[in-house]
Design a protein around this motif. Sequence first.
Motif, mmCIF file in Angstrom:
data_model
loop_
_atom_site.group_PDB
_atom_site.id
_atom_site.type_symbol
_atom_site.label_atom_id
_atom_site.label_comp_id
_atom_site.label_asym_id
_atom_site.label_seq_id
_atom_site.Cartn_x
_atom_site.Cartn_y
_atom_site.Cartn_z
ATOM 1 N N LEU A 92 0.911 -1.260 0.135
ATOM 2 C CA LEU A 92 0.092 0.112 -0.090
ATOM 3 C C LEU A 92 1.182 1.106 0.099
ATOM 4 N N SER A 93 0.645 2.143 -0.846
ATOM 5 C CA SER A 93 1.480 3.151 -0.996
ATOM 6 C C SER A 93 0.814 4.419 -1.639
ATOM 7 N N SER A 94 1.293 5.626 -1.409
ATOM 8 C CA SER A 94 0.744 6.994 -1.660
ATOM 9 C C SER A 94 -0.898 7.282 -1.436
ATOM 10 N N PHE A 95 -1.259 6.652 -0.292
ATOM 11 C CA PHE A 95 -2.662 6.852 0.056
ATOM 12 C C PHE A 95 -2.851 8.163 0.890
ATOM 13 N N PHE A 96 -3.753 8.732 0.408
ATOM 14 C CA PHE A 96 -4.374 10.051 0.983
ATOM 15 C C PHE A 96 -5.563 9.861 1.358
#
Length: 532
Positions: free
Chosen positions: A164-168
């Motif tokens: 999971l990456s770059s979650f805003f």
Amino acid sequence: MTNRSVVSGSRYIAAALFAVAPMLAQKTTNISLVNLTGPLTETIATARVGTGTGVVSPFGKAGLNVTGTFATGQDGNATGPGPSTFTFLINQLDSFTVSTTVPDFATTGTFSGAISGGTGTFSGATGSATIMLTRGARVNSFRTNALSGSGSITVGSQTTAFTLSSFFALTFDTNTVTHSAKATANLTPFGSVTVNATANLVGPSSFVTLTFALNANDSFSAFLKGGLPPIPATITGGTGAFAGATGSLTISGIQLFGGFSLGATGTITQPAAGSPIITLVQTSGSTGPNIAQNAWIELKGTNLVPATTPSSGVDWSKAPELASGRMPTQLGGISVTVNGKPAYVYFYCSAATASFCPSDQINVLTPLDPTVDRQTLLNGGEQVPVVVNRAGVSSPPFIANMKLAAPSFLLFSARGDPVATHANFSLLGPTTLFPNVSTPAQAGETILLYGVGYGLPTTPLVEGSTSQSGMLQQQVTCSVGTVQTMADGFLISPGLYQLNLTVPAGVGAGDNPVACTYVGGATPAGDLIAVQ
């Protein structure tokens, strides 16, 4: 995950089948309950909801829905961790959910959770994930959050590692005080009953739900708003012999502070066979429980409309009111009220005749309602009854949650392509959406998105008029891919809003998740904007 409504020629409708009302003749009974007393439990909780976007590798860009409930002290601050779910929407049909407990006080927290199922290709999924959550600044009830992590998911015999990456994500917190009680008493003429009471205190308003259980199968519920006795209460349906029940109670005395006591008299009517029953109310294009004023909503259920309804359904195109600039409140003997006020009936279809209508459905525009409290709508919502009248026969009230806004995009497809155009009004979407017609957006381009559920504009509206226009109360916060931006919103026709959004620089080519939040409401996650 329930499929969402789609704007198309075939009217794509969510698939759901509901129970049919029991076969019995209408029967009205006088009832009374005297001197019920019992213990009381008080809890203060913070409900957290949110939406966001990010990347789940190797599956690609994804939407995110967040829900959580935290025990809260008298000062309104969370007293510890709370159960939470993180639903990752790979596309409109495929998603999986991680269930965990979030350490609420830590600015940065790392926690583990189990994959508790999924939809589409992830149906029946198992696995686990480790999530790192970094909370940003809080403004009023909103908070920004960054999320990353990793895990593995198993579907059938195949296990896949993911990151999971770059979650805003933007989350919204609502504090609710709940009083709950349970006691046994004699309900004349039915005998001994168990009464469960729940009172939710939101802002300046209180809402009480009473459930009267005669046995394991037969029960009915009543709903009332707080006040001084005598207080009117509305019976809102039930189970077993009381499925679809209607009626009213007068609460002669109720106490939900320090101890539970209740006295009530009234009547209950068990419906005749074939009486209308509402099973679901939601904003068009959404799967959530919230509605708003001047919003297009869908009602679903059994026996809501005649079984002889044409297979194509019935819409308001031939309503005589339109000739004088008014929207109809009745269509073919079908009418709907929201909080006691007439709604505007646009369309209905019958499960008996329409293959695209798996349950009876009615689409209406909710009325303007000056009686609801704005602060309550902003905090947690006002509980309002929704009633269908079919040729003089009324359904039990369905209690819906009205908020200041319940935004949702209208959709071109089940995949999650919003109804959108370029500035020149040519269709926006992947080239496969409408071959030789639709084209993707470009970074830096201002595009037009169309949605419903944004509530009231700054300009006063004329109740029932077919002409509506005005600007939203404030800008809309949106994200495209992982980049946040702002959009201007305009009401352009009854209940229909246009968002002017500039695709931020840095958004990559391909399908990018798009989500917007507005005055405490968020569009469902999983919608996609094609960018080239």
